[in-house]
Motif scaffolding. Structure first.
Motif, PDB file in Angstrom:
ATOM      1  N   TRP A 103       0.846  -1.192   0.000  1.00  0.00           N
ATOM      2  CA  TRP A 103       0.000   0.000   0.000  1.00  0.00           C
ATOM      3  C   TRP A 103       0.883   1.245   0.000  1.00  0.00           C
ATOM      4  N   SER A 104       0.503   2.219  -0.821  1.00  0.00           N
ATOM      5  CA  SER A 104       1.247   3.484  -0.801  1.00  0.00           C
ATOM      6  C   SER A 104       0.276   4.639  -1.015  1.00  0.00           C
ATOM      7  N   ARG A 109       5.254   4.496   0.618  1.00  0.00           N
ATOM      8  CA  ARG A 109       4.758   3.230   1.141  1.00  0.00           C
ATOM      9  C   ARG A 109       4.205   3.436   2.551  1.00  0.00           C
ATOM     10  N   ILE A 110       3.086   2.800   2.889  1.00  0.00           N
ATOM     11  CA  ILE A 110       2.582   2.878   4.267  1.00  0.00           C
ATOM     12  C   ILE A 110       2.729   1.514   4.934  1.00  0.00           C
ATOM     13  N   SER A 111       2.897   1.545   6.231  1.00  0.00           N
ATOM     14  CA  SER A 111       3.169   0.284   6.926  1.00  0.00           C
ATOM     15  C   SER A 111       1.903  -0.547   7.119  1.00  0.00           C
ATOM     16  N   GLU A 112       0.752   0.112   7.136  1.00  0.00           N
ATOM     17  CA  GLU A 112      -0.493  -0.626   7.370  1.00  0.00           C
ATOM     18  C   GLU A 112      -0.929  -1.396   6.136  1.00  0.00           C
ATOM     19  N   ASP A 113      -1.522  -2.556   6.367  1.00  0.00           N
ATOM     20  CA  ASP A 113      -2.195  -3.270   5.292  1.00  0.00           C
ATOM     21  C   ASP A 113      -3.595  -3.580   5.809  1.00  0.00           C
ATOM     22  N   PRO A 114      -4.565  -2.693   5.500  1.00  0.00           N
ATOM     23  CA  PRO A 114      -5.894  -2.838   6.097  1.00  0.00           C
ATOM     24  C   PRO A 114      -6.572  -4.161   5.757  1.00  0.00           C
ATOM     25  N   VAL A 115      -6.325  -4.661   4.530  1.00  0.00           N
ATOM     26  CA  VAL A 115      -6.982  -5.922   4.158  1.00  0.00           C
ATOM     27  C   VAL A 115      -6.387  -7.083   4.959  1.00  0.00           C
ATOM     28  N   ALA A 116      -5.067  -7.045   5.175  1.00  0.00           N
ATOM     29  CA  ALA A 116      -4.434  -8.091   5.985  1.00  0.00           C
ATOM     30  C   ALA A 116      -4.997  -8.040   7.412  1.00  0.00           C
ATOM     31  N   GLN A 117      -5.239  -6.805   7.923  1.00  0.00           N
ATOM     32  CA  GLN A 117      -5.805  -6.654   9.277  1.00  0.00           C
ATOM     33  C   GLN A 117      -7.169  -7.330   9.380  1.00  0.00           C
ATOM     34  N   VAL A 118      -8.015  -7.070   8.386  1.00  0.00           N
ATOM     35  CA  VAL A 118      -9.369  -7.625   8.446  1.00  0.00           C
ATOM     36  C   VAL A 118      -9.321  -9.152   8.275  1.00  0.00           C
ATOM     37  N   ARG A 119      -8.383  -9.624   7.449  1.00  0.00           N
ATOM     38  CA  ARG A 119      -8.246 -11.075   7.267  1.00  0.00           C
ATOM     39  C   ARG A 119      -7.822 -11.746   8.582  1.00  0.00           C
ATOM     40  N   PHE A 149     -11.301   9.369  -0.558  1.00  0.00           N
ATOM     41  CA  PHE A 149     -10.360   8.252  -0.677  1.00  0.00           C
ATOM     42  C   PHE A 149     -10.460   7.668  -2.094  1.00  0.00           C
ATOM     43  N   ASN A 150      -9.313   7.529  -2.725  1.00  0.00           N
ATOM     44  CA  ASN A 150      -9.272   6.917  -4.059  1.00  0.00           C
ATOM     45  C   ASN A 150      -8.217   5.825  -4.071  1.00  0.00           C
ATOM     46  N   LEU A 151      -8.583   4.675  -4.634  1.00  0.00           N
ATOM     47  CA  LEU A 151      -7.637   3.555  -4.642  1.00  0.00           C
ATOM     48  C   LEU A 151      -7.494   2.990  -6.058  1.00  0.00           C
ATOM     49  N   THR A 152      -6.226   2.823  -6.445  1.00  0.00           N
ATOM     50  CA  THR A 152      -5.946   2.073  -7.665  1.00  0.00           C
ATOM     51  C   THR A 152      -5.323   0.764  -7.202  1.00  0.00           C
ATOM     52  N   SER A 153      -5.932  -0.349  -7.610  1.00  0.00           N
ATOM     53  CA  SER A 153      -5.481  -1.633  -7.074  1.00  0.00           C
ATOM     54  C   SER A 153      -5.233  -2.632  -8.200  1.00  0.00           C
ATOM     55  N   ASP A 154      -4.217  -3.487  -7.986  1.00  0.00           N
ATOM     56  CA  ASP A 154      -3.966  -4.535  -8.977  1.00  0.00           C
ATOM     57  C   ASP A 154      -4.390  -5.900  -8.431  1.00  0.00           C
ATOM     58  N   SER A 155      -5.125  -5.873  -7.292  1.00  0.00           N
ATOM     59  CA  SER A 155      -5.479  -7.143  -6.663  1.00  0.00           C
ATOM     60  C   SER A 155      -6.997  -7.321  -6.576  1.00  0.00           C
ATOM     61  N   GLU A 156      -7.520  -8.167  -7.426  1.00  0.00           N
ATOM     62  CA  GLU A 156      -8.971  -8.422  -7.386  1.00  0.00           C
ATOM     63  C   GLU A 156      -9.355  -9.103  -6.084  1.00  0.00           C
ATOM     64  N   THR A 157      -8.451  -9.920  -5.553  1.00  0.00           N
ATOM     65  CA  THR A 157      -8.738 -10.631  -4.300  1.00  0.00           C
ATOM     66  C   THR A 157      -8.921  -9.626  -3.170  1.00  0.00           C
TER      67      THR A 157
END
Ligand SMILES: [Zn+2]
Length: 326
Positions: A103-104, A109-119, A149-157
């Motif tokens: 995530w950036s 780059r940011i240290s948090e990974d919100p999706v990993a947190q929720v998982r 908030f705007n996100l560009t993501s390459d991960s459909e998962t």
């Protein structure tokens, strides 16, 4: 219905008390800003639930859970029959990228990974499910509450775990169609049995950083007119009784040094000797729990929230201004 309150964390209470009674370092200013932004995001999320209606659901807010050896915090757990939904709330704003699981924001780059947190929370809930012998489904989503908030993501998962503000209302309406009967109450009881107190430790504070004195409760100004039973701010006109002022100092002390007890000398020092010892003794006796009696009496508080403490101890002062005088 909401089962638990949304409250400021120990860390936010610490930095808010610090801001009033110290000069903050750059890092502390940043941390306080982030904590406030997070809390505002959570409040905005709760307000949307109030609008959507949540009478038929069981909603835990802001809880800490002990699951086996693991300790985790959940912003929101929504329970209805057959399902527990985890919502992790983020009040991010700006242009974010999620690329190769990193995530950036604005190129950093940011240290948090919100999706990993929720998982992770979802994973721990599977333990609670087996512990209680339940059979509910678990769904986890990161809620990006801020419209900017705007996100560009390459991960459909990962995208499947993300709800942004534009689809939040229909998302909530969908959950609100659920119903919590006996089955959901049993799940809530199992979750309740895992709840623990906020285990976070606040940073250790060097007492010499505290600037003793009396400050306005509304605007933090030091320019106050001090009368016998009340003070009045010369900057904003705010009136505060001496009793309330002392209780505020007690609560600030408890938030700045949560692991320490306090005594009359410390509170008097915090108030820069501008309030008489008898008044401080009275407040400590009325609002605190004595953990040591006698000449060197020491005290602690049963809650770190000022308004709650005043309500529990039935604060009422004849020196409080009547609404017509304000
Ligand atoms: Zn003021």
């Amino acid at each position: 219905m909401f089962i638990t309150d949304r409250r400021k964390s120990k860390e936010l209470l610490f930095y808010e008390a610090l801001e009033v009674r110290c000069s903050l370092t750059g890092q502390e200013v940043k941390r306080l800003r982030a904590l406030r932004r997070g809390f505002e995001g959570e409040r905005a999320y709760d307000a949307l639930w109030e609008a959507a209606g949540h009478d038929h659901l069981l909603i835990f807010r802001d809880i800490w859970l002990q699951v086996g050896n693991a300790v985790l915090q959940a912003d929101v757990l929504i329970i209805d029959d057959g399902q527990v939904t985890v919502n992790e709330i983020k009040n991010y704003s700006g242009l974010y990228r999620l690329e190769n699981a990193v995530w950036s924001v604005n190129g950093y780059r940011i240290s948090e990974d919100p999706v990993a947190q929720v998982r992770r929370t979802v994973g721990k809930l599977t333990h609670i499910r087996s512990k209680g012998g339940h059979s509910f489904q678990i769904d986890g989503k990161v809620i990006f509450i801020n419209p900017d908030f705007n996100l560009t993501s390459d991960s459909e998962t990962d995208d499947r775990h993300i709800i942004n503000r534009t689809i939040l209302k229909p998302y909530m309406a969908d959950i609100a169609a659920g119903y919590a009967s006996r089955e959901a109450s049993d799940v809530a009881e199992t979750i309740k049995s895992c709840i623990i107190d906020d285990p976070m430790r606040v940073p250790e504070l060097d007492p010499s950083r505290i600037k003793p004195g009396i400050r306005c409760a509304r605007c933090s100004a030091v320019d106050l007119s001090i009368k016998r039973y009340a003070v009045e701010c010369r900057q904003c006109g705010h009136h505060e009784t001496t009793e309330r002022l002392v209780v505020r100092a007690i609560v600030d002390h408890s938030n700045l040094f949560p692991d320490a007890s306090m005594d009359k000398k410390q509170i008097r020092w915090m108030l820069a000797d501008q309030v008489g010892l008898r008044c401080i003794e009275h407040a400590l006796t009325k609002y605190c729990i004595a953990i040591k009696r006698g000449k060197h009496a020491a005290y602690t508080v049963e809650t770190h929230y000022l308004e709650e403490l005043l309500a529990i101890k039935q604060y009422k002062s004849r020196y409080e201004k009547k609404p017509s005088q304000i």
